[in-house]
Design an enzyme around this catalytic site. Structure first.
Site, PDB file in Angstrom:
ATOM      1  N   ASP A   1      -6.415  -6.957  -6.160  1.00 34.06           N
ATOM      2  CA  ASP A   1      -5.981  -7.826  -5.050  1.00 34.06           C
ATOM      3  C   ASP A   1      -7.118  -8.797  -4.730  1.00 34.06           C
ATOM      4  OD1 ASP A   1      -4.731  -8.838  -2.776  1.00 34.06           O
ATOM      5  OD2 ASP A   1      -5.372  -7.182  -1.495  1.00 34.06           O
TER       6      ASP A   1
ATOM      7  N   ASP B   1     -15.783  -3.439  -5.013  1.00 34.48           N
ATOM      8  CA  ASP B   1     -15.839  -4.706  -4.278  1.00 34.48           C
ATOM      9  C   ASP B   1     -17.272  -5.236  -4.364  1.00 34.48           C
ATOM     10  OD1 ASP B   1     -13.736  -5.957  -1.998  1.00 34.48           O
ATOM     11  OD2 ASP B   1     -15.818  -6.605  -1.732  1.00 34.48           O
ATOM     12  N   SER B   2     -17.425  -6.532  -4.138  1.00 39.87           N
ATOM     13  CA  SER B   2     -18.774  -7.102  -4.153  1.00 39.87           C
ATOM     14  C   SER B   2     -19.432  -7.060  -2.775  1.00 39.87           C
ATOM     15  CB  SER B   2     -18.727  -8.548  -4.657  1.00 39.87           C
ATOM     16  OG  SER B   2     -17.846  -9.299  -3.852  1.00 39.87           O
TER      17      SER B   2
ATOM     18  N   CYS C   1      -3.214 -14.070  -3.328  1.00 46.06           N
ATOM     19  CA  CYS C   1      -3.007 -14.565  -1.956  1.00 46.06           C
ATOM     20  C   CYS C   1      -3.208 -16.080  -1.891  1.00 46.06           C
ATOM     21  CB  CYS C   1      -3.928 -13.850  -0.982  1.00 46.06           C
ATOM     22  SG  CYS C   1      -5.667 -14.055  -1.363  1.00 46.06           S
TER      23      CYS C   1
ATOM     24  N   ARG D   1       0.846  -1.205   0.000  1.00 46.30           N
ATOM     25  CA  ARG D   1       0.000   0.000   0.000  1.00 46.30           C
ATOM     26  C   ARG D   1       0.877   1.250   0.000  1.00 46.30           C
ATOM     27  NH1 ARG D   1      -3.170  -2.933   4.573  1.00 46.30           N
ATOM     28  NH2 ARG D   1      -4.706  -4.069   3.352  1.00 46.30           N
TER      29      ARG D   1
HETATM   30  N1  SAH Z   1      -7.262  -5.216  -1.191  1.00 50.44           N
HETATM   31  C1  SAH Z   1      -7.899  -5.464   0.083  1.00 50.44           C
HETATM   32  C2  SAH Z   1      -8.080  -6.924   0.394  1.00 50.44           C
HETATM   33  C3  SAH Z   1      -8.882  -7.683  -0.643  1.00 50.44           C
HETATM   34  S1  SAH Z   1      -9.586  -9.164  -0.050  1.00 50.44           S
HETATM   35  C4  SAH Z   1      -7.123  -4.757   1.178  1.00 50.44           C
HETATM   36  O1  SAH Z   1      -6.117  -4.122   0.886  1.00 50.44           O
HETATM   37  O2  SAH Z   1      -7.536  -4.838   2.335  1.00 50.44           O
HETATM   38  C5  SAH Z   1     -10.569  -9.631  -1.405  1.00 50.44           C
HETATM   39  C6  SAH Z   1     -11.844  -8.833  -1.586  1.00 50.44           C
HETATM   40  O3  SAH Z   1     -12.460  -9.271  -2.791  1.00 50.44           O
HETATM   41  C7  SAH Z   1     -12.903  -8.990  -0.511  1.00 50.44           C
HETATM   42  O4  SAH Z   1     -13.221  -7.740   0.020  1.00 50.44           O
HETATM   43  C8  SAH Z   1     -14.130  -9.576  -1.226  1.00 50.44           C
HETATM   44  O5  SAH Z   1     -15.351  -9.025  -0.771  1.00 50.44           O
HETATM   45  C9  SAH Z   1     -13.865  -9.165  -2.651  1.00 50.44           C
HETATM   46  N2  SAH Z   1     -14.461  -9.989  -3.705  1.00 50.44           N
HETATM   47  C10 SAH Z   1     -14.533 -11.327  -3.786  1.00 50.44           C
HETATM   48  N3  SAH Z   1     -15.056 -11.721  -4.956  1.00 50.44           N
HETATM   49  C11 SAH Z   1     -15.330 -10.582  -5.653  1.00 50.44           C
HETATM   50  C12 SAH Z   1     -15.869 -10.319  -6.942  1.00 50.44           C
HETATM   51  N4  SAH Z   1     -16.212 -11.302  -7.757  1.00 50.44           N
HETATM   52  N5  SAH Z   1     -15.992  -9.028  -7.327  1.00 50.44           N
HETATM   53  C13 SAH Z   1     -15.654  -8.023  -6.497  1.00 50.44           C
HETATM   54  N6  SAH Z   1     -15.111  -8.221  -5.282  1.00 50.44           N
HETATM   55  C14 SAH Z   1     -14.954  -9.474  -4.862  1.00 50.44           C
END
Ligand code: SAH
Length: 389
Positions: free
Chosen positions: A293, A246-247, A333, A208
């Site tokens: 991510d 995000d979803s 991850c 970040r």
């Molecule tokens: N980048 C974030 C962590 C991401 S964790 C940070 O820095 O804290 C992964 C995220 O992807 C979660 O919040 C989850 O809700 C989201 N997610 C999972 N499947 C998804 C999709 N198909 N479309 C959008 N978001 C999604």
């Protein structure tokens, strides 16, 4: 001592030094099967040679996780206090403020245990039957070491079912589940009982900060933003426009709240990332910086090929919405995809998008997520940052 011994037949296992011993490496005879899930055991070769003290689970593919290389080690509050003390000293030397992953499981020689620290609040994730049995000893050791005001047990990781464990979330000390995480000079709101995993992803802290360096005056798409870890820091660093995508509606609500707490505006978009990227490509909208991510696409070794394909596709779509001279970060991850394979899929995705790039950062998680040198799986996070042409 009533402690049982698990035997490693000759030839099946060289002394690899890995803390994991698989069920096909041990002699699974009557006495072994009679050992209860989570029991502390000695591990010895057929010739009596000691491999160490660990805990056993006849239900799990990872039959034994070693706690120490000595047999007959006493596993009690003092054992945990010593290990936790070592973990704490490392973090104390790394960070000014008590906000970090305090224990990273095997990486800190505490298999099955993850602890995140948020000031005087701790979230504890127990992932195995062996650690579940040690719960009281661990909590007592934490009290002795840190006297935390609040302790939340997040026993709700889906992987617990592989260990035959029930799912629960329990506040065992104090109360309150919303806290402010202090990281990279930002204050993020996190919900430690309702949020994903332990409530916050400390693993991306250094990535970040790296990304924020480029943000001044830029438009930023933080895809899979969760609660805005990347996006809010980019906005604070002077991004002209930041979209958190995000979803999860609750995650986005927290991102908006954190934005306000830091005096910046972010735009929250609730959508599926693949669909939204296709839409942006359709309307020819581009961002100066795109960060992706995602959740793990390769959940088990079996999913490697479809997961790898999904990473490639994400790289292609994300590159297509990145402006010329833009910055693109792609992360994974999944511990089930090796770093070189992930990098190869991302490179293919960029190629298919017709974008040439310079790879400017290849990073993992921060140093509060130590890697066990003999357990590559403990280096699960991969983040690649490209400067696109
Ligand atoms: N980048 C974030 C962590 C991401 S964790 C940070 O820095 O804290 C992964 C995220 O992807 C979660 O919040 C989850 O809700 C989201 N997610 C999972 N499947 C998804 C999709 N198909 N479309 C959008 N978001 C999604």
């Amino acid at each position: 001592m009533s402690r049982k011994t698990i035997i490693l037949p000759k030839g099946r296992r060289a002394r690899s030094g890995s803390p994991w011993i698989f069920s096909n490496e041990i002699r699974m005879d009557g006495p072994a099967k009679a050992v209860g899930a989570g029991a502390v055991v000695n591990v010895r070769g057929e010739d009596g040679r000691g491999f160490g003290t660990g805990y056993f689970n006849p239900k799990s593919l990872i039959a034994v996780r070693l706690l120490t290389e000595e047999c007959d080690a006493v596993i009690d509050k003092d054992f945990f206090a010593q290990r936790l003390g070592r973990a704490l000293r490392l973090r104390d030397s790394l960070y000014d403020k008590p906000f970090y992953r305090l224990v990273h499981a095997e990486g800190d020689h505490l298999p099955g245990l993850v602890i995140d620290r948020f000031g005087d609040t701790l979230t504890v994730q127990i992932g195995t039957a062996g650690m579940e049995k040690q719960r009281d000893a661990i909590l007592a050791a934490l009290d002795q070491l840190l006297s935390p005001a609040t302790v939340i047990l997040r026993g709700d990781a889906p992987s617990r079912t592989l260990e035959g464990l029930a799912s629960y979330v329990e506040t065992v000390k104090g109360k309150g589940h919303r806290i402010a995480v202090e990281e990279n000079g930002a204050r993020y709101i996190a919900d430690l009982t309702e949020g994903q995993k332990t409530g916050w992803y400390y693993d991306q802290r250094d990535n970040r900060a790296f990304i924020a360096q480029f943000a001044k005056g830029k438009s930023v798409l933080d895809a899979y933003s969760y609660t805005g870890g990347f996006g809010i820091l980019a906005a604070m660093a002077g991004a002209r426009e930041t979209v958190c995508l995000d979803s999860s509606a609750p995650a986005l609500a927290l991102a908006e709240e954190s934005g306000r707490a830091n005096g910046v505006k972010i735009k929250a978009v609730k959508a599926d990332v693949f669909e939204e990227l296709e839409r942006l490509i359709g309307t020819n909208e581009k961002f100066d910086m795109v960060l992706a991510d995602p959740p793990p696409f390769v959940k088990s070794k079996r999913d490697l090929e479809p997961g790898a394909k999904a990473y490639r596709k994400l790289a292609r779509l994300a590159a297509q919405v990145t402006a010329p001279d833009g910055i693109l970060m792609l992360a994974s991850c999944s511990h089930n995809i090796p770093p070189d394979r992930f990098a190869a899929e991302c490179a293919q995705g960029l190629l298919r998008a017709g974008r040439s790039a310079r790879l400017i950062r290849q990073a993992g998680a921060g140093p509060d997520h130590p890697v066990h040198p003999l357990l590559p799986e403990s280096a699960y996070l991969k983040a690649l940052v490209y400067a696109l042409d």
